[in-house]
Design an enzyme around this catalytic site. Structure first.
Site, PDB file in Angstrom:
ATOM      1  N   LYS A  47       0.846  -1.199   0.000  1.00 37.88           N
ATOM      2  CA  LYS A  47       0.000   0.000   0.000  1.00 37.88           C
ATOM      3  C   LYS A  47       0.880   1.248   0.000  1.00 37.88           C
ATOM      4  CE  LYS A  47      -0.225  -0.332   5.025  1.00 37.88           C
ATOM      5  NZ  LYS A  47      -1.003  -0.826   6.168  1.00 37.88           N
ATOM      6  N   TYR A  88      16.026  29.628   8.378  1.00 33.87           N
ATOM      7  CA  TYR A  88      14.828  30.333   8.823  1.00 33.87           C
ATOM      8  C   TYR A  88      14.748  30.379  10.340  1.00 33.87           C
ATOM      9  CZ  TYR A  88      12.911  30.305   4.099  1.00 33.87           C
ATOM     10  OH  TYR A  88      12.697  30.508   2.761  1.00 33.87           O
TER      11      TYR A  88
HETATM   12  C1  LIG Z   1      -0.229  -1.881   6.783  1.00 32.90           C
HETATM   13  C2  LIG Z   1      -0.759  -3.166   7.213  1.00 32.90           C
HETATM   14  C3  LIG Z   1       0.079  -4.271   7.418  1.00 32.90           C
HETATM   15  C4  LIG Z   1       1.584  -4.190   7.365  1.00 32.90           C
HETATM   16  O1  LIG Z   1       2.066  -3.640   8.561  1.00 32.90           O
HETATM   17  P1  LIG Z   1       3.662  -3.495   8.827  1.00 32.90           P
HETATM   18  O2  LIG Z   1       3.723  -2.957  10.192  1.00 32.90           O
HETATM   19  O3  LIG Z   1       4.137  -2.495   7.814  1.00 32.90           O
HETATM   20  O4  LIG Z   1       4.241  -4.814   8.634  1.00 32.90           O
HETATM   21  C5  LIG Z   1      -0.504  -5.490   7.692  1.00 32.90           C
HETATM   22  N1  LIG Z   1      -1.844  -5.614   7.821  1.00 32.90           N
HETATM   23  C6  LIG Z   1      -2.673  -4.551   7.668  1.00 32.90           C
HETATM   24  C7  LIG Z   1      -4.139  -4.743   7.814  1.00 32.90           C
HETATM   25  C8  LIG Z   1      -2.168  -3.301   7.382  1.00 32.90           C
HETATM   26  O5  LIG Z   1      -2.994  -2.259   7.241  1.00 32.90           O
END
Ligand SMILES: *Cc1c(COP(=O)(O)O)cnc(C)c1O
Length: 355
Positions: free
Chosen positions: A35, A252
């Site tokens: 994702k 800044y």
């Molecule tokens: C993002 C996600 C993962 C992966 O989690 P990590 O901590 O990056 O391994 C697994 N399951 C679900 C439902 C997620 O949303």
């Protein structure tokens, strides 16, 4: 030459990190979580490097379609399922698997045309209280799914809130096993932290994300100690040098003040590239492979680093913001955030090269 910033993506590191998932969870299928544009590494690039995984998990319907159209035949799971009935025709056509986490989604199932086409990951809320049915709803939801002609397979799923924390997964695992114990269906529970730490959660499908990118899910444990290799290295160069007199300030707000003569390097990397603006003076950075620190506020396009101890470094010296030689976890910690956020926030304007 163009602006020297670049993100290098190490495809072999992705493959090696997947091999570590396999070693940790030998009997489970591996769903690579890609994702958020593959945690900022590029969706299609990451999918190609991880093509031997048994499945991909994404959020966006169009990402699922892109993967399918590119020829990937493994499970492609939509982690939040669908949001409106009109998505179901696309899901059906491309044989995407869906998380079902609420009754509104159950009510949309009649929009599916083909019998038995829908692979469902039924999400159970075991304590995270984000997505999922409560244990008390499980029996009636199972009935609804079994009564729906659309539904093919069902996998039971939950997500841990504290797999990376001292609290661990005991309570949520107990809750899940109580709910799931009565039915013989495949199960999926483990994120990266649980893959590494809790073999009892591995079950049929593990769902690693962050570890695939070579980042440790644990605050107190380095990725290298887990055998993980960083997949993203954010690099740039020193593009200017300023010699400061005692008392002169940098950037800044002038929040950093030199207490003696200093050499300051200006690096072509700022918050518009995805570098965290909240990284205060002292955030680690490598110049010519050696560690130094940032100075003052991060600007949109530039940041300042301390070259006082490195007279041989100057304009053109390579700078590593994070990655090979400098864990993104260290930068995240200095910026009061987590590595996930830094990786995902890599800006589209940063050119990417594969190595
Ligand atoms: C993002 C996600 C993962 C992966 O989690 P990590 O901590 O990056 O391994 C697994 N399951 C679900 C439902 C997620 O949303």
């Amino acid at each position: 030459m163009s602006r020297p910033i670049q993100a290098l993506i190490d495809l072999s590191a992705l493959e090696r990190n997947l091999a570590i998932v396999r070693r940790c969870a030998e009997r489970s299928r591996a769903m690579a979580v890609i994702k958020a544009n593959g945690y900022g590494h590029g969706l299609m690039r990451v999918a190609e490097a991880l093509k031997s995984s048994d499945g991909f998990a994404v959020l966006d319907l169009h990402d699922g379609v892109r993967l399918r159209e590119a020829g990937y035949r493994q499970t492609i799971l939509l982690l939040e399922g669908f949001f409106a009935p009109d998505e179901l025709a696309v899901i059906e056509q491309h044989r995407l698997s869906v998380v079902i986490h609420c009754s509104d989604q159950l009510a949309m199932l009649p929009a599916v045309k083909t019998r038995g086409v829908l692979e469902v990951f039924l999400k159970i809320n075991t304590g995270m209280n984000r997505l999922g049915f409560r244990p008390g709803q499980f029996a009636s939801v199972m009935e609804a799914l079994k009564a729906s002609p659309a539904v093919g397979g069902i996998t039971l799923m939950t997500h841990f809130a504290n797999a990376d924390e001292a609290e661990g997964v005991d309570d949520q695992l107990l809750c899940f096993n109580e709910v799931a114990g009565s039915v013989r269906l495949p199960r999926s529970l483990a994120n990266s932290a649980a893959v590494l730490r809790y073999p009892a959660t591995h079950a049929d499908w593990v769902r690693p994300g962050i570890m695939l990118y070579g980042v440790s899910p644990f605050a107190g444990k380095a990725a290298a100690d887990l055998g993980l290799r960083p997949a993203m290295t954010l690099k740039s160069e020193v593009i200017a040098v300023q010699n400061l007199k005692p008392g002169e300030r940098v950037g800044y707000g002038g929040v950093f003040r030199a207490d003696g003569p200093m050499r300051v390097g200006t690096v072509a990397c700022g918050y518009a590239d995805g570098y965290p603006r909240h990284a205060d003076t002292g955030t680690p950075v490598l110049v010519d492979g050696r560690q130094t620190r940032t100075l003052g506020r991060v600007s949109m396009d530039m940041l300042a680093i301390d070259l006082t101890a490195f007279p041989g470094s100057g304009v053109g010296s390579p700078v590593t913001l994070w990655g090979e030689g400098l864990p993104v976890e260290d930068v995240a910690q200095a910026a009061g955030t987590i590595s996930y956020e830094l990786l995902c926030a890599l800006a589209p304007r940063v050119p990417v090269a594969e190595v």
